[in-house]
Structure formats: structure tokens, C-alpha cells
Design a protein around this motif. Structure first.
Motif, PDB file in Angstrom:
ATOM      1  N   UNK A  26       1.211  -1.612   0.550  1.00  0.00           N
ATOM      2  CA  UNK A  26       0.405   0.532  -0.010  1.00  0.00           C
ATOM      3  C   UNK A  26       0.844   1.208   0.183  1.00  0.00           C
ATOM      4  N   UNK A  27       2.266   1.191   0.741  1.00  0.00           N
ATOM      5  CA  UNK A  27       2.710   2.404   0.716  1.00  0.00           C
ATOM      6  C   UNK A  27       4.036   2.839   0.079  1.00  0.00           C
ATOM      7  N   UNK A  28       4.051   1.076  -0.914  1.00  0.00           N
ATOM      8  CA  UNK A  28       4.540   1.771  -2.246  1.00  0.00           C
ATOM      9  C   UNK A  28       3.645   1.865  -3.607  1.00  0.00           C
ATOM     10  N   UNK A  29       2.536   1.668  -3.432  1.00  0.00           N
ATOM     11  CA  UNK A  29       1.364   2.097  -4.479  1.00  0.00           C
ATOM     12  C   UNK A  29       0.678   3.229  -4.501  1.00  0.00           C
ATOM     13  N   UNK A  30      -0.192   3.325  -3.079  1.00  0.00           N
ATOM     14  CA  UNK A  30      -1.103   4.574  -2.967  1.00  0.00           C
ATOM     15  C   UNK A  30      -0.255   5.711  -2.018  1.00  0.00           C
ATOM     16  N   UNK A  31       0.958   5.117  -1.648  1.00  0.00           N
ATOM     17  CA  UNK A  31       1.804   6.156  -0.894  1.00  0.00           C
ATOM     18  C   UNK A  31       1.561   6.447   0.539  1.00  0.00           C
ATOM     19  N   UNK A  32       1.775   7.063   1.741  1.00  0.00           N
ATOM     20  CA  UNK A  32       1.120   6.661   2.592  1.00  0.00           C
ATOM     21  C   UNK A  32       1.200   7.950   3.424  1.00  0.00           C
ATOM     22  N   UNK A  33       0.713   8.557   4.220  1.00  0.00           N
ATOM     23  CA  UNK A  33       0.700   9.503   4.931  1.00  0.00           C
ATOM     24  C   UNK A  33      -0.990  10.153   5.108  1.00  0.00           C
ATOM     25  N   UNK A  34      -1.764  11.464   4.692  1.00  0.00           N
ATOM     26  CA  UNK A  34      -2.975  11.407   4.902  1.00  0.00           C
ATOM     27  C   UNK A  34      -3.395  11.263   3.634  1.00  0.00           C
ATOM     28  N   UNK A  35      -3.085  11.327   2.459  1.00  0.00           N
ATOM     29  CA  UNK A  35      -3.801  11.021   1.333  1.00  0.00           C
ATOM     30  C   UNK A  35      -4.254   9.495   1.058  1.00  0.00           C
ATOM     31  N   UNK A  36      -4.302   8.831   2.263  1.00  0.00           N
ATOM     32  CA  UNK A  36      -4.887   7.042   2.631  1.00  0.00           C
ATOM     33  C   UNK A  36      -5.777   7.161   3.395  1.00  0.00           C
ATOM     34  N   UNK A 101      -8.951   5.792  -0.943  1.00  0.00           N
ATOM     35  CA  UNK A 101      -9.673   4.970   0.112  1.00  0.00           C
ATOM     36  C   UNK A 101      -9.733   3.270  -0.181  1.00  0.00           C
ATOM     37  N   UNK A 102      -8.319   2.768   0.942  1.00  0.00           N
ATOM     38  CA  UNK A 102      -8.741   0.759   0.664  1.00  0.00           C
ATOM     39  C   UNK A 102      -9.831   0.605   1.563  1.00  0.00           C
ATOM     40  N   UNK A 103     -10.450  -0.215   0.799  1.00  0.00           N
ATOM     41  CA  UNK A 103     -11.606  -0.819   1.643  1.00  0.00           C
ATOM     42  C   UNK A 103     -10.714  -2.250   1.645  1.00  0.00           C
ATOM     43  N   UNK A 104     -10.965  -2.373   2.524  1.00  0.00           N
ATOM     44  CA  UNK A 104      -9.810  -3.833   3.690  1.00  0.00           C
ATOM     45  C   UNK A 104     -12.023  -5.317   4.171  1.00  0.00           C
ATOM     46  N   UNK A 105     -10.915  -5.750   4.065  1.00  0.00           N
ATOM     47  CA  UNK A 105     -12.011  -7.599   4.384  1.00  0.00           C
ATOM     48  C   UNK A 105     -11.017  -8.318   4.270  1.00  0.00           C
ATOM     49  N   UNK A 131      -9.262   1.056  -3.464  1.00  0.00           N
ATOM     50  CA  UNK A 131      -8.517  -0.352  -3.923  1.00  0.00           C
ATOM     51  C   UNK A 131      -9.445  -1.073  -2.769  1.00  0.00           C
ATOM     52  N   UNK A 132      -8.901  -2.296  -3.239  1.00  0.00           N
ATOM     53  CA  UNK A 132      -9.395  -2.908  -1.982  1.00  0.00           C
ATOM     54  C   UNK A 132      -7.774  -4.100  -1.608  1.00  0.00           C
ATOM     55  N   UNK A 133      -8.324  -3.877  -0.192  1.00  0.00           N
ATOM     56  CA  UNK A 133      -6.736  -5.097   0.137  1.00  0.00           C
ATOM     57  C   UNK A 133      -7.683  -6.288   0.910  1.00  0.00           C
ATOM     58  N   UNK A 134      -7.891  -7.759   0.493  1.00  0.00           N
ATOM     59  CA  UNK A 134      -8.356  -9.004   1.616  1.00  0.00           C
ATOM     60  C   UNK A 134      -7.339  -9.560   2.034  1.00  0.00           C
ATOM     61  N   UNK A 145     -14.625  -8.570  -9.987  1.00  0.00           N
ATOM     62  CA  UNK A 145     -13.817  -7.514  -8.472  1.00  0.00           C
ATOM     63  C   UNK A 145     -12.117  -8.322  -8.279  1.00  0.00           C
ATOM     64  N   UNK A 146     -11.539  -7.049  -8.458  1.00  0.00           N
ATOM     65  CA  UNK A 146     -10.569  -7.888  -8.252  1.00  0.00           C
ATOM     66  C   UNK A 146      -9.811  -7.077  -7.410  1.00  0.00           C
ATOM     67  N   UNK A 147      -8.885  -8.252  -6.400  1.00  0.00           N
ATOM     68  CA  UNK A 147      -7.555  -6.914  -5.725  1.00  0.00           C
ATOM     69  C   UNK A 147      -6.853  -6.807  -6.102  1.00  0.00           C
ATOM     70  N   UNK A 148      -6.493  -5.361  -5.114  1.00  0.00           N
ATOM     71  CA  UNK A 148      -5.424  -4.950  -5.230  1.00  0.00           C
ATOM     72  C   UNK A 148      -4.319  -5.077  -4.314  1.00  0.00           C
ATOM     73  N   UNK A 149      -4.615  -5.917  -2.895  1.00  0.00           N
ATOM     74  CA  UNK A 149      -3.085  -6.107  -2.549  1.00  0.00           C
ATOM     75  C   UNK A 149      -4.232  -8.054  -2.082  1.00  0.00           C
ATOM     76  N   UNK A 150      -3.224  -8.919  -1.787  1.00  0.00           N
ATOM     77  CA  UNK A 150      -3.855 -10.150  -1.172  1.00  0.00           C
ATOM     78  C   UNK A 150      -2.759 -10.447  -0.197  1.00  0.00           C
ATOM     79  N   UNK A 151      -3.188 -10.834   0.974  1.00  0.00           N
ATOM     80  CA  UNK A 151      -2.183 -11.855   2.017  1.00  0.00           C
ATOM     81  C   UNK A 151      -1.805 -12.999   1.599  1.00  0.00           C
ATOM     82  N   UNK A 152      -3.254 -13.844   0.419  1.00  0.00           N
ATOM     83  CA  UNK A 152      -2.784 -14.919   0.477  1.00  0.00           C
ATOM     84  C   UNK A 152      -3.815 -15.298  -0.625  1.00  0.00           C
TER      85      UNK A 152
END
Length: 184
Positions: A26-36, A101-105, A131-134, A145-152
Motif C-alpha cells: 500500500x505504501x509503495x503503490x498508494x503512498x502513505x500519510x494523509x492522502x490514504x 480509500x483502501x477497502x479492507x476485508x 482500492x481493495x485489500x483482502x 471485482x479484483x483485489x489490489x492487495x492480497x495476503x494469500x
């Protein structure tokens, strides 16, 4: 492991490693800080969003805004269930307009929960992008629907289920594959 559990897919270390990887991505692709902003889908997505937010803070020195989204009234199966839905509160105390906004599920399955989450999120403004992180992607999508970030990624059959457990609400941190039966 109970008799219905087929396998433990992630233990505490593996789950933490997956969340660390997601935070770095997320930090690499979307950046950190207040914009996320991270918005967890109730209920287990909220725990994940909080944990990922803490990891981003450790990397960047600034914790992103973290909120919680209740999608109950946006579900497309609302009228199909016999019981009354339990509506929980949404806590988004920050502006989302113009932010990433990264939706997280916890588990991505058919994509219907994410569709409902996007509908609910847009009631709060228009983000620059969503974006979507699962933690787990188990396949079997019914919507594009396709996630941007996947743990497994965990390939499953339609009768199997994935259960995510957290120390905050369960006996510990782990992800297990459940064979047949009702969804947990």
C-alpha cells in the motif's frame, strides 16, 4: 483443529507476515500519510484495517485514517434472508473526497460484499480512487471485482469456507479452511 477444519492455512506468524506485506505494498503503490484512508468492512475487515494502519504508521511515521463500514443495508441478498438484519454503525470520521480509500476485508469470495461496500462508501463522498485489500482471496467471483492487495490466495471448492480468527475476538490469530457446512 475441530472435525470440520480441513487445514490451518495461516498461523499467527503467517498472518502477521501477510499484513506486513500488504502494508508495504500500500505504501509503495498508494503512498502513505494523509492522502490514504483505510476503511474496514465490518466486522473482521475493521480489525485488519486497524492492524494494517498500525503497520503503515511504523513504516511511514504517520498513521493513515482508519474507519469502519457497515454494508448491511447495501447487500443484494437482504430480502432473501429470513432473519432481520443486524445493522451496525459506520464510523468514517474523516473526509474521503479526493483521497485514496483502501477497502479492507478478510475474505474475498463472490465479490458481492465488495460491491455493497463500494455503494455504501460512496454515500460519504467521492474518493480519488478506491482500492481493495483482502487477507484471503478464495476465488469463485460472480462480479468483476479484483483485489489490489492480497495476503494469500487460497483456491477452494464451493462447499468449503475460509474462517479468519483474531486474538481480539477469538482464541488467536489464524486462518483455517473449513470443509462443507454453513459459512462461518
Amino acid at each position: 483443529m475441530s472435525s470440520r477444519e480441513k487445514a490451518q492455512v495461516l498461523d499467527e506468524t503467517g498472518l502477521d507476515r501477510a499484513l506486513t506485506r500488504i502494508a508495504h505494498e500500500i505504501v509503495e503503490q498508494a503512498g502513505g500519510g494523509q492522502d490514504i484512508a483505510l476503511v474496514g468492512i465490518k466486522t473482521r475487515g475493521v480489525t485488519l484495517a486497524e492492524r494494517i494502519g498500525a503497520k503503515i504508521a511504523a513504516i511511514e511515521g504517520t498513521k493513515p485514517s482508519v474507519g469502519a463500514l457497515d454494508i448491511t443495508l447495501y447487500r443484494d441478498d437482504l430480502g432473501l434472508k429470513a432473519e432481520q438484519p443486524v445493522v451496525r454503525s459506520t464510523e468514517i470520521s474523516f473526509p474521503i473526497k479526493g483521497r485514496t480509500v483502501v477497502l479492507v476485508d478478510d475474505v474475498l469470495f463472490t465479490g458481492r460484499t465488495i460491491r455493497a461496500a463500494i455503494d455504501a462508501l460512496l454515500e460519504y463522498g467521492r474518493p480519488a480512487r478506491v482500492q481493495l485489500a483482502v487477507l484471503v482471496d478464495r476465488g469463485h467471483r460472480e462480479l468483476p471485482i479484483r483485489p489490489d492487495y492480497v495476503g494469500k490466495n487460497i483456491p477452494t471448492s464451493l462447499v468449503e469456507h475460509v474462517r479468519v480468527e483474531f486474538a481480539e475476538t477469538d482464541d488467536g490469530d489464524r486462518v483455517v479452511l473449513i470443509g462443507g457446512g454453513s459459512h462461518d
